[in-house]
Design an enzyme around this catalytic site. Structure first.
Site, PDB file in Angstrom:
ATOM      1  N   GLU A 177      22.751 -43.061 -98.644  1.00  0.00           N
ATOM      2  CA  GLU A 177      23.848 -42.379 -99.342  1.00  0.00           C
ATOM      3  C   GLU A 177      25.207 -43.032 -99.085  1.00  0.00           C
ATOM      4  O   GLU A 177      25.885 -42.714 -98.105  1.00  0.00           O
ATOM      5  CB  GLU A 177      23.912 -40.896 -98.919  1.00  0.00           C
ATOM      6  N   LYS A 219      21.128 -42.255-102.908  1.00  0.00           N
ATOM      7  CA  LYS A 219      21.934 -41.066-103.232  1.00  0.00           C
ATOM      8  C   LYS A 219      23.380 -41.489-103.429  1.00  0.00           C
ATOM      9  O   LYS A 219      24.176 -41.516-102.486  1.00  0.00           O
ATOM     10  CB  LYS A 219      21.809 -40.031-102.105  1.00  0.00           C
ATOM     11  N   SER A 261      26.796 -34.188-105.565  1.00  0.00           N
ATOM     12  CA  SER A 261      27.699 -33.571-106.546  1.00  0.00           C
ATOM     13  C   SER A 261      29.164 -33.850-106.208  1.00  0.00           C
ATOM     14  O   SER A 261      30.002 -33.894-107.120  1.00  0.00           O
ATOM     15  CB  SER A 261      27.434 -32.075-106.703  1.00  0.00           C
ATOM     16  N   GLY A 262      29.485 -34.014-104.940  1.00  0.00           N
ATOM     17  CA  GLY A 262      30.770 -34.577-104.534  1.00  0.00           C
ATOM     18  C   GLY A 262      32.029 -33.800-104.852  1.00  0.00           C
ATOM     19  O   GLY A 262      33.117 -34.358-104.781  1.00  0.00           O
ATOM     20  N   GLY A 263      31.901 -32.538-105.252  1.00  0.00           N
ATOM     21  CA  GLY A 263      33.101 -31.766-105.584  1.00  0.00           C
ATOM     22  C   GLY A 263      33.232 -31.497-107.078  1.00  0.00           C
ATOM     23  O   GLY A 263      34.205 -30.883-107.517  1.00  0.00           O
ATOM     24  N   ARG A 292      26.935 -28.628-102.738  1.00  0.00           N
ATOM     25  CA  ARG A 292      27.829 -27.624-103.307  1.00  0.00           C
ATOM     26  C   ARG A 292      27.405 -27.152-104.701  1.00  0.00           C
ATOM     27  O   ARG A 292      27.448 -25.962-104.999  1.00  0.00           O
ATOM     28  CB  ARG A 292      29.260 -28.174-103.360  1.00  0.00           C
TER      29      ARG A 292
END
Ligand code: 13P
Length: 340
Positions: A177, A219, A261-263, A292
């Protein structure tokens, strides 16, 4: 190392219509999430919350694997069943976050390097014994005026490759990742350029470390504008640019790519994944490994109250189903309203 077996696990992690639940928040991160919903973070409340997710029978149908934090992999449900057994019973594979977070990178101001390699070779067999068949290591690359530096990209890519090789040697599939953060004020093209540099560096290091690509899952971040820029991008542009950068950098031997998803908002993360799969004809499976974007809805519904458990499980199941459909390119925006 048995590569056939590693490849089987990697393929199962990206099985059609299914994706990964990242439930591996460190104690600090889960506290932040619980603070936001007014729940005290204790060993029991963390257990209760995660048990609730793993017991969501409908939602777990769309989950191929669950990434756990060290505390959780050893925990038992209220009735004494090990949480890993709940995950396996739901048809998913237990996984484990093995990095030990980030530290400032010397001589590279504002940049971080992920740590945790020192005792990793000793820790991995214990996790395998406890049921983990895959692991996760997250590197973070921030975008700013004069960052990322070459030093930061190199150090993080090297650590990812060393981690991945140790995992494969221990018969554990590494989730690799490298996360390019979406916190800055950069536009989508800058994210593209940085993501391309990072992925090239990572695959170069993986090659040098003799990591077998058939036995990993990548990822990455999506190619997306920073949160602080007004220059937004359409779902189609994000999908097109993300697929392009992946085609430029990720060999076809990699079984699958599971995005963070990172925000992004829940629905953005779903719509973007769906649009990529609608492009079709891709050399690898594209699915989700969301934290998230899968958990925001159940967390805000649950709020730590027993009477909200069923509704929170429905909220989780809904997001898991929507993302499962997106992994097949079969999601439609109006499905959100109908089933929510
Ligand atoms: P998010 O989907 O919340 O970015 O989390 C995924 C993850 O596991 C980050 O390491």
């Amino acid at each position: 190392m048995n590569l056939t077996e590693l490849n089987k696990v990697a393929l199962a992690m990206v099985a059609p219509g299914r994706g990964i639940l990242a439930a591996d928040e460190s104690s600090g991160t889960i506290k932040k999430r619980f603070d936001a919903i007014g729940v005290e973070s204790t060993e029991d409340s963390r257990r209760d919350y995660r048990e609730m997710l793993f017991r969501s029978a409908e939602g777990m149908k769309h989950i191929s694997g669950v990434i756990l934090y060290d505390e959780t992999i050893w925990q038992k449900a209220k009735d004494g069943t090990p949480l890993v057994d709940l995950i396996k019973k739901a048809g998913a594979i237990p996984g484990i976050k093995v990095d030990e977070g980030t530290k400032p990178l010397p001589f590279s101001p504002d940049e971080l390097v992920t740590v945790g390699l020192d005792k990793l070779a000793d820790r991995l067999p214990k996790y395998y014994e406890q049921g983990a068949r895959f692991a996760k290591w997250r590197a973070v690359i921030d975008i700013g005026k004069s960052i990322p530096s070459r030093n930061c990209i190199k150090a993080n890519a090297h650590a990812l490759a060393r981690y991945a090789a140790l995992c494969q040697e221990a018969q554990i599939v590494p989730i690799v990742e490298p996360e390019v953060l979406m916190d800055g004020d950069h536009d989508i093209d800058r994210c593209f350029t940085v993501t391309e540099r990072v992925l090239h560096a990572v695959f170069g290091e993986l090659f040098d470390a003799r990591v077998q690509l058939e036995g990993i899952v990548l990822k990455p971040n999506m190619v997306i504008p920073g949160k602080k820029t007004a220059k937004r991008a359409s779902v189609e542009e994000i999908a097109e640019k993300t697929v392009t950068v992946l085609k430029l950098c990720v060999p076809a031997a990699v079984p699958g790519i599971a995005f963070l998803s990172g925000g992004q908002s829940d629905e953005e993360a779903t719509a973007n994944l769906d649009a990529m799969n609608k492009i079709g004809n891709l050399p690898w499976k594209l699915t989700f490994s969301y934290g998230r974007a899968l958990q925001h809805a159940p967390q805000t519904t649950w709020k730590g109250k027993t009477e909200n458990v069923a509704a929170a499980q429905r909220a989780f199941s809904h997001r898991a189903r929507m993302n499962g459909l997106a992994a097949l390119g079969q999601w439609k925006a109006d499905m959100e309203k109908k089933a929510a």
